[in-house]
Design a protein around this motif. Structure first.
Motif, PDB file in Angstrom:
ATOM      1  N   UNK A  91      89.095  41.309  45.860  1.00  0.00           N
ATOM      2  CA  UNK A  91      88.720  42.439  45.015  1.00  0.00           C
ATOM      3  C   UNK A  91      87.456  43.142  45.468  1.00  0.00           C
ATOM      4  N   UNK A  92      86.449  42.380  45.875  1.00  0.00           N
ATOM      5  CA  UNK A  92      85.177  42.994  46.254  1.00  0.00           C
ATOM      6  C   UNK A  92      85.297  43.862  47.504  1.00  0.00           C
ATOM      7  N   UNK A  93      85.849  43.363  48.638  1.00  0.00           N
ATOM      8  CA  UNK A  93      85.976  44.245  49.799  1.00  0.00           C
ATOM      9  C   UNK A  93      86.892  45.432  49.540  1.00  0.00           C
ATOM     10  N   UNK A  94      87.950  45.222  48.741  1.00  0.00           N
ATOM     11  CA  UNK A  94      88.851  46.325  48.422  1.00  0.00           C
ATOM     12  C   UNK A  94      88.122  47.412  47.641  1.00  0.00           C
ATOM     13  N   UNK A  95      87.336  47.012  46.634  1.00  0.00           N
ATOM     14  CA  UNK A  95      86.594  47.968  45.825  1.00  0.00           C
ATOM     15  C   UNK A  95      85.566  48.724  46.661  1.00  0.00           C
ATOM     16  N   UNK A  96      84.815  48.000  47.483  1.00  0.00           N
ATOM     17  CA  UNK A  96      83.800  48.648  48.311  1.00  0.00           C
ATOM     18  C   UNK A  96      84.432  49.620  49.301  1.00  0.00           C
ATOM     19  N   UNK A  97      85.568  49.235  49.895  1.00  0.00           N
ATOM     20  CA  UNK A  97      86.243  50.118  50.847  1.00  0.00           C
ATOM     21  C   UNK A  97      86.738  51.383  50.168  1.00  0.00           C
TER      22      UNK A  97
ATOM     23  N   UNK B 211      97.456  38.726  38.254  1.00  0.00           N
ATOM     24  CA  UNK B 211      98.465  38.461  37.233  1.00  0.00           C
ATOM     25  C   UNK B 211      98.714  36.955  37.132  1.00  0.00           C
ATOM     26  N   UNK B 212      99.260  36.492  36.005  1.00  0.00           N
ATOM     27  CA  UNK B 212      99.492  35.054  35.829  1.00  0.00           C
ATOM     28  C   UNK B 212     100.335  34.454  36.940  1.00  0.00           C
ATOM     29  N   UNK B 213      99.968  33.251  37.399  1.00  0.00           N
ATOM     30  CA  UNK B 213     100.725  32.537  38.411  1.00  0.00           C
ATOM     31  C   UNK B 213     100.564  31.040  38.170  1.00  0.00           C
ATOM     32  N   UNK B 214     101.182  30.254  39.028  1.00  0.00           N
ATOM     33  CA  UNK B 214     101.174  28.800  38.798  1.00  0.00           C
ATOM     34  C   UNK B 214      99.796  28.181  39.009  1.00  0.00           C
ATOM     35  N   UNK B 215      98.861  28.916  39.609  1.00  0.00           N
ATOM     36  CA  UNK B 215      97.494  28.441  39.808  1.00  0.00           C
ATOM     37  C   UNK B 215      96.534  29.470  39.206  1.00  0.00           C
ATOM     38  N   UNK B 216      96.302  29.402  37.892  1.00  0.00           N
ATOM     39  CA  UNK B 216      95.514  30.429  37.203  1.00  0.00           C
ATOM     40  C   UNK B 216      94.110  30.635  37.774  1.00  0.00           C
ATOM     41  N   UNK B 217      93.504  29.601  38.334  1.00  0.00           N
ATOM     42  CA  UNK B 217      92.150  29.739  38.872  1.00  0.00           C
ATOM     43  C   UNK B 217      92.094  30.765  39.997  1.00  0.00           C
ATOM     44  N   UNK B 218      93.233  30.984  40.657  1.00  0.00           N
ATOM     45  CA  UNK B 218      93.256  31.950  41.750  1.00  0.00           C
ATOM     46  C   UNK B 218      93.026  33.381  41.267  1.00  0.00           C
ATOM     47  N   UNK B 219      93.269  33.632  39.998  1.00  0.00           N
ATOM     48  CA  UNK B 219      93.017  34.972  39.458  1.00  0.00           C
ATOM     49  C   UNK B 219      91.533  35.308  39.564  1.00  0.00           C
ATOM     50  N   UNK B 220      90.673  34.373  39.199  1.00  0.00           N
ATOM     51  CA  UNK B 220      89.236  34.598  39.295  1.00  0.00           C
ATOM     52  C   UNK B 220      88.797  34.672  40.752  1.00  0.00           C
ATOM     53  N   UNK B 221      89.349  33.804  41.585  1.00  0.00           N
ATOM     54  CA  UNK B 221      88.996  33.811  42.998  1.00  0.00           C
ATOM     55  C   UNK B 221      89.376  35.137  43.645  1.00  0.00           C
TER      56      UNK B 221
END
Length: 263
Positions: free
Chosen positions: A237-243, A221-231
């Motif tokens: 996101x990847x380990x969570x999805x795989x788990x 979600x939007x935050x003060x450091x938008x680049x963190x959304x992609x990170x």
């Protein structure tokens, strides 16, 4: 889930929340209750004490010397301190350590983790999963003034050494816990009925993984450091999805691997 939602929608609407300290205490309580229900009181106490002691000592040494995570200090926003470290911090480590541990166990389900190589592999994966969490959490928490990086850093003001420190701290916790639990018999506090047996082996162990996944979504979600959304997509996101895929599509005996080793 509501408390995560409060943070996720804070850009658009203000919902009643508990603040950083209250938020942390709720998720620490969740981790303690879940671990106790799944593994028993004595093993949960062992896990918590190891996590809290190692985390506190590493933090205290880190603040005093700047050699573990980089040069930093805590502000007064996180409450009373023991030495140079807020009392809430060792609790916050366990809040993150337990869900990350369960994500790693899901990713490695079916693998023998009773051996030293197995314990080490599990500790490495769990440390990586937890450090991925800090990759998206630390810049925002520092920007809010909870702690100060005295010399800044190359990653949104955070020194790269911080993440090596996180890997080292969490690996140490996970390896000690994994080594001590080798060959231990699982003791659950839940009643032994067909319904609870099904819950234990398939549904119940998923809850910390779901919590980790919700945190990952929260950082999208939007935050003060938008680049963190992609990170966040690729770090958490990847380990969570795989788990989640392993847990949802895996067989019952794979889900049982989320429990600690049996004799």
């Amino acid at each position: 889930m509501y408390l995560i939602l409060v943070e996720a929608v804070s850009t658009w609407v203000r919902l009643p929340g508990l603040g950083n300290i209250g938020f942390t205490l709720v998720f620490v309580l969740f981790a303690l209750i879940h671990c106790t229900a799944l593994e028993g009181l004595s093993r949960t106490a062992q896990f918590f004490v190891i996590s809290a002691v190692v985390a506190y000592l590493m933090e205290e040494i880190g603040v005093r010397t700047g050699r573990i995570y980089g040069a930093y200090h805590y502000s007064d926003l996180l409450g009373v301190k023991l030495g140079h470290v807020p009392v809430i911090i060792p609790l916050a480590w366990f809040m993150m350590i337990y869900p990350s541990w369960m994500v790693a166990k899901a990713l490695l389900s079916g693998m023998n983790t009773n051996s030293i190589p197995g314990v080490t592999a599990q500790a490495v994966i769990a440390a990586w999963v937890m450090t991925a969490w800090d990759v998206v959490m630390d810049p925002g928490m520092a920007a809010e003034g909870n702690w100060v990086w005295e010399q800044g850093g190359a990653y949104f003001g955070v020194p790269r050494r911080n993440y090596l420190g996180w890997l080292a701290t969490t690996f140490l916790v996970y390896w000690i816990v994994g080594w001590l639990s080798r060959g231990a018999r699982r003791r659950t506090t839940l009643a032994k009925t067909p319904q609870t047996t099904t819950m234990l082996t398939r549904t119940f162990p998923m809850l910390p993984v779901i919590v980790y996944s919700f945190f990952a979504v929260r950082y999208l979600t939007p935050n003060r450091l938008p680049a963190l959304q992609l990170i966040a997509v690729f770090s958490m996101g990847m380990p969570a999805l795989l788990a989640l895929i392993r847990l949802c599509l895996g067989k019952s005996h794979e889900a049982e691997q989320l429990q600690w080793p049996r004799a």
